[in-house]
Design a protein around this motif. Structure first.
Motif, PDB file in Angstrom:
ATOM      1  N   VAL A 321       0.926  -1.336  -0.501  1.00 14.42           N
ATOM      2  CA  VAL A 321      -0.218  -0.293  -0.140  1.00 14.42           C
ATOM      3  C   VAL A 321       1.054   1.044  -0.246  1.00 14.42           C
ATOM      4  O   VAL A 321       1.103   1.963  -1.347  1.00 14.42           O
ATOM      5  N   GLN A 325       1.271   4.120  -3.009  1.00 17.99           N
ATOM      6  CA  GLN A 325       1.069   5.294  -2.181  1.00 17.99           C
ATOM      7  C   GLN A 325       1.904   6.400  -2.326  1.00 17.99           C
ATOM      8  O   GLN A 325       1.687   7.609  -3.562  1.00 17.99           O
ATOM      9  N   VAL A 333      -6.041   6.255  -5.502  1.00 14.61           N
ATOM     10  CA  VAL A 333      -5.447   4.234  -4.948  1.00 14.61           C
ATOM     11  C   VAL A 333      -6.913   3.616  -5.307  1.00 14.61           C
ATOM     12  O   VAL A 333      -8.168   4.219  -4.143  1.00 14.61           O
ATOM     13  N   LYS A 335      -9.421   0.046  -3.910  1.00 15.78           N
ATOM     14  CA  LYS A 335      -9.518  -1.088  -3.139  1.00 15.78           C
ATOM     15  C   LYS A 335     -10.207  -1.544  -3.253  1.00 15.78           C
ATOM     16  O   LYS A 335     -10.954  -0.979  -3.882  1.00 15.78           O
ATOM     17  N   ASP A 359      -6.487  -5.114   4.330  1.00 16.75           N
ATOM     18  CA  ASP A 359      -6.050  -3.969   4.635  1.00 16.75           C
ATOM     19  C   ASP A 359      -7.205  -3.520   5.476  1.00 16.75           C
ATOM     20  O   ASP A 359      -8.263  -4.135   5.233  1.00 16.75           O
ATOM     21  N   THR A 370     -10.353  -4.023   3.501  1.00 17.93           N
ATOM     22  CA  THR A 370     -10.055  -4.124   1.758  1.00 17.93           C
ATOM     23  C   THR A 370      -8.594  -5.137   1.251  1.00 17.93           C
ATOM     24  O   THR A 370      -8.647  -4.686   1.913  1.00 17.93           O
ATOM     25  N   ALA A 373      -4.190  -3.150  -3.436  1.00 21.76           N
ATOM     26  CA  ALA A 373      -4.844  -1.757  -3.513  1.00 21.76           C
ATOM     27  C   ALA A 373      -3.552  -1.038  -4.964  1.00 21.76           C
ATOM     28  O   ALA A 373      -2.396  -1.918  -5.025  1.00 21.76           O
ATOM     29  N   SER A 374      -4.110  -0.721  -5.923  1.00 24.78           N
ATOM     30  CA  SER A 374      -3.574  -0.063  -6.860  1.00 24.78           C
ATOM     31  C   SER A 374      -4.027   1.537  -7.962  1.00 24.78           C
ATOM     32  O   SER A 374      -5.060   1.774  -7.116  1.00 24.78           O
TER      33      SER A 374
END
Ligand SMILES: [Zn+2]
Length: 420
Positions: A321, A325, A333, A335, A359, A370, A373-374
């Motif tokens: 993550v 970021q 980002v 999720k 996360d 969640t 993350a992208s």
């Protein structure tokens, strides 16, 4: 063959009509005065719970009817009659209600004294006091014939039965908690009642309803001065007005078809069950411009990361993550949110369905879990698809500069960045 065709045409037409109808649907509020008839509820020395509940419920309803004519108010009872718990919930479900508010009065065993106003939402709390209140309010079902069948073996006196309440998820719960906080703040300030806070417990009447809702305990009928004030017309009116003002605030926030806007003059912080550990320290977040209006604030709630139960196991995920970021300052980002809970779940909790690469963050008093993350929306879109079998309600959310961000806006920005 012919009749089948007609049937499907009729079905399609019905669907269209129903859709059009629901789009114009009035906001429906169900007010439930607890107990009634041969079920008196808790007993005081000069009054019965069922009568106090009814007078507050009717006074609250009058405020809504007078001030918000666009709201449809449905009462589970307007007179002194017995209504089974399940039927109260059915009334709300059949009315396709947007909100359910149940009004009750608390009691304590002889010799015990307490004062104050509290609001409950559905959930499981470890505290024994909350369980006691729920058990007392649920015990009424044993007055109903065949309650073992109606409530699928639920025994209101066995604490074992309450384990089913331990995990509730979804936006109904978030909204219910928010409503409960608004009610606490509004009534305790406006009607000068001691604030006993927002709690969670396993109330059957809330379990059986399919919309956000809460259960109010007005005060303690077994405490003499509390019983006095709950039987005073002026104090009842103050409390009813307080509940109404909180309702108006809630409706203003969640009912988009609002025609009578209500603007509260102050913020609405109130006590709530502690979810984040007490030693949790707020991390510094990047400065963002202060939202100009209330509605934008509601659309982009403040979020705070939740401290992990077992830090080690999430190391890998956290790294991922952080990397995402750093790479992408100012880029949203994406999720996948898989579930929300009122408490921090342990690694391996069955609700996480074996997933360990998750996360979490905190928002509106809930811990939200969640995955992924992208900054690549398509990647997260595919991830969600692959998770749907395990988490049918999984949906995509977005963050920007560490803050929760409107996902529609995030997708637009993603497309713009891609075309640069
Ligand atoms: Zn009650």
């Amino acid at each position: 063959m012919f009749s089948k065709k007609i049937l499907s045409l009729v079905a399609m037409w019905l669907l269209l009509v129903l859709n059009a109808f629901s789009a114009n649907k009035r906001f429906t509020l169900v007010i439930d005065a607890g107990h009634g008839g041969h079920d008196a509820g808790a007993l005081g020395t000069i009054s019965k719970e069922k009568d106090i509940n009814l007078s507050v419920a009717l006074a609250f309803g009058r405020y809504v009817e007078r001030n918000q004519p666009d709201v449809r108010v449905v009462y589970t009872r307007k007179t002194d009659v017995f209504i089974p718990l399940k039927e109260r919930a059915n009334i709300a479900n059949r009315a396709n209600a947007d909100l359910f508010i149940s009004v009750h009065t608390n009691a304590l065993p002889a010799g015990k004294i307490a004062r104050g106003f509290e609001t409950y939402t559905l959930g499981m709390h470890r505290a024994k006091d909350n369980l006691d209140v729920a058990m007392r309010e649920n015990s009424v079902i044993s007055m109903e014939k065949g309650y073992q069948q109606t409530y699928q073996g639920f025994d209101p006196r066995s604490s074992e039965s309450y384990i089913i309440f331990e995990f509730i998820q979804g936006k109904n719960m978030e909204r219910s908690v928010e409503l409960a906080r608004m009610i606490q703040k509004s009534v305790c300030t406006g009607a000068n009642r001691p604030n006993k806070g927002v709690h969670q417990a396993g109330f059957l009447v809330l379990r059986e309803t399919s919309m956000p809702g809460c259960l109010i305990e007005l005060g303690f009928i077994t405490t003499p001065d509390e019983e006095q004030l709950l039987n005073s017309t002026n104090r009842v009116d103050d409390i009813a007005r307080g509940i109404y003002q909180a309702f108006a605030q809630y409706k203003d926030r969640y009912d988009k078809g609002v025609s009578v806007p209500y603007r509260p003059t102050d913020d609405n912080k109130a006590e709530a069950p502690t979810i984040v550990p007490s030693d949790y320290k707020e991390e510094k977040t990047l400065a963002v411009a202060k939202p100009a209006t209330r509605s934008t604030r509601a659309a982009q709630p403040r979020t705070a990361p939740v401290r992990k139960v077992e830090e080690q196991e999430h190391k890998q995920n956290q790294k991922k993550v952080v990397k995402a970021q750093n790479q992408t300052k100012d880029e949203p980002v994406f999720k996948v949110q898989i579930l929300a809970s009122s408490r921090v779940l342990r690694t391996g909790d069955c609700h996480l369905k074996g997933e360990t690469e998750y996360d979490s963050y905190q928002e509106n008093g809930m811990v939200k879990y969640t995955m992924g993350a992208s900054t690549n929306y398509n990647e997260i879109y595919r991830l969600r698809k692959s998770l749907l079998e395990k988490f049918p309600e999984a949906f995509i959310i977005a963050f920007k500069n560490g803050q929760k961000y409107d996902v529609g806006q995030a997708i637009r920005e993603y497309k713009q960045n891609k075309n640069k």
